[in-house]
Design a protein around this motif. Sequence first.
Motif, PDB file in Angstrom:
ATOM      1  N   SER A 287       0.830  -1.212   0.000  1.00 50.18           N
ATOM      2  CA  SER A 287       0.000   0.000   0.000  1.00 50.18           C
ATOM      3  C   SER A 287       0.859   1.255   0.000  1.00 50.18           C
ATOM      4  O   SER A 287       0.570   2.226  -0.717  1.00 50.18           O
ATOM      5  CB  SER A 287      -0.917  -0.008   1.229  1.00 50.18           C
TER       6      SER A 287
ATOM      7  N   SER B 281      -5.416   2.049  -2.013  1.00 47.45           N
ATOM      8  CA  SER B 281      -5.066   0.919  -1.146  1.00 47.45           C
ATOM      9  C   SER B 281      -6.262   0.010  -0.928  1.00 47.45           C
ATOM     10  O   SER B 281      -6.141  -1.224  -0.970  1.00 47.45           O
ATOM     11  CB  SER B 281      -4.540   1.446   0.194  1.00 47.45           C
TER      12      SER B 281
ATOM     13  N   LEU C 216      -6.875  -2.116  -3.935  1.00 47.31           N
ATOM     14  CA  LEU C 216      -6.034  -3.319  -3.973  1.00 47.31           C
ATOM     15  C   LEU C 216      -6.713  -4.461  -3.221  1.00 47.31           C
ATOM     16  O   LEU C 216      -6.782  -5.593  -3.714  1.00 47.31           O
ATOM     17  CB  LEU C 216      -4.674  -3.000  -3.346  1.00 47.31           C
TER      18      LEU C 216
ATOM     19  N   ARG D 209      -9.745  -5.677  -5.151  1.00 45.51           N
ATOM     20  CA  ARG D 209      -9.337  -6.462  -6.317  1.00 45.51           C
ATOM     21  C   ARG D 209      -8.975  -7.887  -5.929  1.00 45.51           C
ATOM     22  O   ARG D 209      -9.283  -8.841  -6.653  1.00 45.51           O
ATOM     23  CB  ARG D 209      -8.137  -5.777  -6.970  1.00 45.51           C
TER      24      ARG D 209
END
Length: 590
Positions: free
Chosen positions: A34, A150, A153, A156
Amino acid sequence: MPRLPLPRYNLDRFRRQLASVDALPQLCVLGVVSGLITGGLMVVFRLLLALGALVFLPGGNPEAFEGLAPAARALLPLLAVALIGLWLWRQPVAGRQIGVAHVISRLTYHQGRFPLRNWLTQWWVGLISVLGGLSAGREGPAIHLGAAASSGLGQRLRLPHNSLRVLVACGTAAGISASFNTPIAGVIFAMEVVMMEYTITGFMPVILASTMGAVVAQAVFGFERPFQETGVALGSLFNLPWIVVSALAIGLLAGLFVRLARSGVRLDALPLAARFALAGSLVGVVAWWYPQVQGMGYDTLGLTLAGELSLDVLLAVAIGKLLLTAGAVACGIPVSIIGPILVAGGAAGALCGLLGAQLMPSLAAGPEVYAMLGMAAMMGAVLQAPLAALMALLELTHNPNLILPGMLAVVVAGLTARQLCGCDGFFISVTRHGLHPLQQPLMQALSRVSVPAVMERDLVRTRRRVTREQASALLEAKPIWVVIERSSDDKPALALKAADLARWMLEHDDDDKIGKDGKLDLLEIPGQRLDMAPIHLQATLSEAFTRLNDKAVDALYVEHGHRPKQKRISGIITRDAIERYYRYSDTPPA
């Protein structure tokens, strides 16, 4: 030679580990990633500011508004609000929310999941508001862009929501760290203002993220010390009473700022274009004579600390910049307020220092001392974040001599804004019993772990009517729960204790309870049955607790998978299991 078996690492296992409250190594890995992502984004944002400044600002400096002609710098805010307003006009109301308040809202009510549309809006508004000469900073864009990236992420990778919370804090800290080279202040701000809690599990990943963000920024821009004032000291303790008086005045200014910024409800009757034009015109009028009120203002803050600003400029910055920033927010322009309040607080502190020098010419510390204390006091009072303000003071000035008077100034200003002006933190808009939802102890504890950590996995699924042979086959797996699927979606799924079915099978070895079709009805079996509602595998215990209450059911079945026809039940979580977790009982889920 036989090969040693290597440990198997896969994403599903990583997700299961993150669901637990003690997934510190996994969260630290996410913190590093991150920080690198956010650091890269902040480098891009700062380079875009520099690129935009090359077009029309002297020397390509995003803060060099003083070098423009008065007419140009007066018209520039009007152009900026027109560009921002045109963009926001094309967005739905929900798509206009950006900045720190948006980050806290998404963390509070949406488990830290961010819409892409708002993220793109933050890029546009953040760049235009700074380059367009509005009184705005880059802290809000840094926090929003880092937190959303972040969290993206984690989304995902379909990570559990308890880890998304930590990722939001990581992105926040890394964004501040990469923007201003203040890694400690970034960590404290993320925990104090955004997360509103302090935990070891949260601190360590956030520290790593903040470190990585600073490393990326320093690799590109070098090591920057914006306001290095290491030789400045308080001098005499006789300054402490005047510091208290100065902090009291700054606390009142902070209360005025919060009150004015929140008065936007009264302006809602005006059209959006009229409100934006009003805000842009006010900035333009003041900027005609005092361009120091425009932009981020860190160059002005540096001159304030160096004692190079005249009295009228200090007044324009302390009062004008503060009111112009609050007015922009009240008019609905989502500008970042942290940088402007630091600059205005520094100017207000310098004014207090000049007055103190007149009252105590032989004992008073220099105005630069009061400027630095005013900077921290204003930030702490507006945000109600004393530790973040103190860390910002330390890292921006690199002067540990100011921590002691800084603590006094921050506390007095914060108490003044809170008790005399009735202002909570600027970004806290909804409270219950004096606490924001993120500050509720129960919800804090339940948000740190996801449902896979406490759900019961020993279950079997079946239809309502089964033969004795099918029932015996179900019990061969030694489940704890038998999930009874209903004939239609509008009927809630039920969970039957497998022990109750096994007991009935032993007590009824004849066929008198079996229907004409040769099947027994599991809904007729005496025993404990729970009405259930679905919840997804990534949810936290706080989400599960809320859903149990909203649906008025006794348990939830945990769905795994994203395609409607391919979802499977991974486990069951009961109200008792959540209560056992909260009470730190060692009893396993039943």
